[in-house]
Design an enzyme around this catalytic site. Structure first.
Site, short mmCIF file in Angstrom:
data_model
loop_
_atom_site.label_atom_id
_atom_site.label_comp_id
_atom_site.label_asym_id
_atom_site.label_seq_id
_atom_site.Cartn_x
_atom_site.Cartn_y
_atom_site.Cartn_z
N ASN A 1 0.83 -1.01 0.15
CA ASN A 1 -0.22 0.13 -0.69
C ASN A 1 1.53 0.86 0.08
O ASN A 1 1.58 1.84 1.06
CB ASN A 1 -0.98 0.22 1.56
N TRP A 2 1.27 1.91 -0.96
CA TRP A 2 2.05 2.81 -1.26
C TRP A 2 1.54 4.44 -0.94
O TRP A 2 2.36 5.13 -0.47
CB TRP A 2 2.37 2.89 -2.87
N LYS A 3 0.36 3.96 -0.09
CA LYS A 3 -0.54 5.23 0.09
C LYS A 3 -0.20 6.79 -0.82
O LYS A 3 -0.70 6.37 -1.85
CB LYS A 3 0.19 5.95 1.76
N HIS B 1 -9.58 1.23 4.61
CA HIS B 1 -8.26 1.62 5.37
C HIS B 1 -8.53 2.83 6.94
O HIS B 1 -9.08 3.44 6.05
CB HIS B 1 -6.92 2.15 4.81
N GLU C 1 -6.70 4.70 7.62
CA GLU C 1 -6.53 6.09 7.16
C GLU C 1 -7.47 7.50 6.38
O GLU C 1 -8.28 8.28 6.48
CB GLU C 1 -5.20 6.60 6.61
N GLU D 1 -5.53 -4.68 10.46
CA GLU D 1 -4.71 -3.66 10.96
C GLU D 1 -4.92 -2.76 12.10
O GLU D 1 -5.71 -1.94 11.96
CB GLU D 1 -4.26 -2.58 9.34
N GLY E 1 3.26 2.46 11.16
CA GLY E 1 3.15 3.13 11.19
C GLY E 1 3.98 4.37 12.21
O GLY E 1 4.70 5.18 12.20
N SER F 1 2.99 -2.19 10.47
CA SER F 1 4.43 -1.98 10.84
C SER F 1 5.23 -3.40 9.87
O SER F 1 5.95 -3.49 10.93
CB SER F 1 5.02 -1.52 12.24
N GLY G 1 2.22 -0.83 4.48
CA GLY G 1 2.66 0.49 4.00
C GLY G 1 4.00 0.89 4.12
O GLY G 1 4.64 0.56 2.48
N GLY G 2 4.75 1.26 4.71
CA GLY G 2 7.04 2.16 4.25
C GLY G 2 6.89 1.30 3.71
O GLY G 2 7.93 1.14 2.70
P1 PGA Z 1 2.59 0.52 7.71
O1 PGA Z 1 1.31 0.48 6.68
O2 PGA Z 1 4.02 -0.40 6.88
O3 PGA Z 1 3.75 2.01 7.23
O4 PGA Z 1 2.73 0.63 9.35
C1 PGA Z 1 0.22 -0.85 7.11
C2 PGA Z 1 -1.03 -0.22 6.17
O5 PGA Z 1 -1.26 0.93 6.83
O6 PGA Z 1 -0.75 -0.76 5.16
#
Ligand code: PGA
Length: 256
Positions: free
Chosen positions: A13-15, A100, A102, A170, A176, A214, A235-236
């Site tokens: 997930n590149w966001k 998600h 977010e 999640e 993050g 994470s 994500g990251g």
């Molecule tokens: P993260 O994000 O791996 O940076 O914690 C995961 C996500 O939000 O899908």
């Protein structure tokens, strides 16, 4: 370990990150690694909307799937700034991330909205990755199973099955932050989600349940080895080919 018979999915997930140049480099690097030896896991990248077309072209025929990070519940219409599920299918997407945390926070998306979007995604032939997870306060209050159960009940449409739906657990406090739940806590949640899916949807025993929050190369193998964990939403660490690949290798070790 994991779930016998379910092939893991490692999804990036590149966001709202990256650029056209970064996308090309990252996909090129992932394809090169794949060329040196495939792993027994499915790989998926979910770039921002503007890069979907370019990433689709860069992926061209590779085993890596393409997904988006959201869609609208309607197939077309007066919805400025939104993107419809059939448009994503048109571009070559096979998946779409929905609900998600977010989006739930930044855009006030309710579980009912997520369910409506998931219905549209399924109708367009996409696989919906439905995200659920508790906040830190909810976990501290011991409410995590109840909170996630409500999200599953309200966000997963009745049409869901193993071919068109993936769940991503999640914990909001793990996204993050570098923090992760213990393996025992992940297992308790994934078993709970599995039981709910079995009760509620056709083929619920085979729906993939990803862990997200994470995930890094250093913790992937341990997290992916937990019972009923069928892959990761990353994500990251999905923004660097080396890290994303390292996580895929961790998932492969646990699956193997
Ligand atoms: P993260 O994000 O791996 O940076 O914690 C995961 C996500 O939000 O899908």
């Amino acid at each position: 370990m994991t779930t016998p018979g379910i092939r893991p999915l490692v999804a990036g997930n590149w966001k709202m990150n990256g650029s056209l140049g970064m996308a090309g480099t990252l996909i090129g690097d992932l394809k090169a690694r794949l060329g040196q030896g495939a792993l027994p896991v499915d790989l998926l990248v979910c770039p921002p909307f503007p890069y979907l077309g370019a990433v689709a072209a860069a992926l061209g025929g590779s085993a890596i799937s393409l997904g988006a990070q959201d869609c609208h519940a309607a197939n077309s219409g007066a919805h400025t700034g939104d993107v419809a599920a059939p448009m994503l299918a048109d571009l070559g997407c096979g998946y779409v991330i929905l609900g998600h945390s977010e989006r739930r926070t930044d855009h006030g998306e309710s579980s009912a909205t997520v369910a409506a979007k998931a219905k549209a995604a399924l109708a367009a032939g996409l696989t919906a990755i439905v995200c659920v997870g508790e906040t830190e306060a909810q976990r501290n209050a011991g409410e995590e199973l109840k909170v996630v159960e409500k999200q599953i009940v309200e966000s997963v449409p009745a049409e869901a099955n193993a071919g068109n739906t993936v769940i991503a657990y999640e914990p909001v406090w793990a996204i993050g932050t570098g923090k992760t739940p213990t393996s025992a806590d992940v297992e308790a949640m994934h078993r709970h989600i599995r039981a709910l899916l079995k009760q509620r949807v056709t083929g619920g025993a085979e729906i993939r349940i990803l862990y997200g929050g994470s995930v890094k190369p250093g913790n992937a193998a341990e997290l992916m080895a937990v019972a009923e964990v069928n892959g990761a939403l990353v994500g990251g660490a999905s923004l660097k080919a080396e890290d994303f690949w390292g996580i895929a290798e961790g998932a492969a070790r646990s699956a193997g």
